[in-house]
Scaffold this motif. Sequence first.
Motif, short mmCIF file in Angstrom:
data_model
loop_
_atom_site.label_atom_id
_atom_site.label_comp_id
_atom_site.label_asym_id
_atom_site.label_seq_id
_atom_site.Cartn_x
_atom_site.Cartn_y
_atom_site.Cartn_z
N TYR A 1 0.78 -1.25 0.02
CA TYR A 1 0.17 -0.06 0.09
C TYR A 1 0.96 1.26 0.04
CZ TYR A 1 -3.74 3.51 1.24
OH TYR A 1 -4.49 4.28 1.08
N GLU B 1 -7.79 1.19 -2.43
CA GLU B 1 -8.84 2.63 -2.44
C GLU B 1 -9.88 1.94 -3.13
OE1 GLU B 1 -6.28 5.42 -3.60
OE2 GLU B 1 -5.23 5.70 -1.58
N ARG C 1 -8.50 -0.26 3.90
CA ARG C 1 -7.22 0.63 4.36
C ARG C 1 -6.47 -0.74 4.99
NH1 ARG C 1 -8.95 3.21 9.30
NH2 ARG C 1 -9.89 0.98 9.42
#
Length: 106
Positions: A45, A56, A61
């Motif tokens: 990420y 996203e 997350r």
Amino acid sequence: MDPSWTNRFEHVHTLARLWRHPGESCERIGDFQSRKLRFLVEHAYGRVAYYRQLFEKAGVRPADIRCAADLAQLPVSSKVDLRERPLSDLVARGVDTDRLILRYTA
């Protein structure tokens, strides 16, 4: 600390743990695997544009991925998805793409 050194340390730590503790319990092995997965997810990420965009788009997350079962929250990437992206989106930030040896499969 330079991210490349952090990655090297993490790999060395993994090998050392595996060699020193071949008889670990299933629970401890699962905990170890989950920790390594969290490290990998944070790396992907934070340093690879394609994976950041994939997360996203899925509304996920890195903190949402705590164990292997959580990976089901992410869409599956296909060869077509990857081939359509520029190489710079697929490698970690800071990697010199001119130094890579590219191999393609059917």
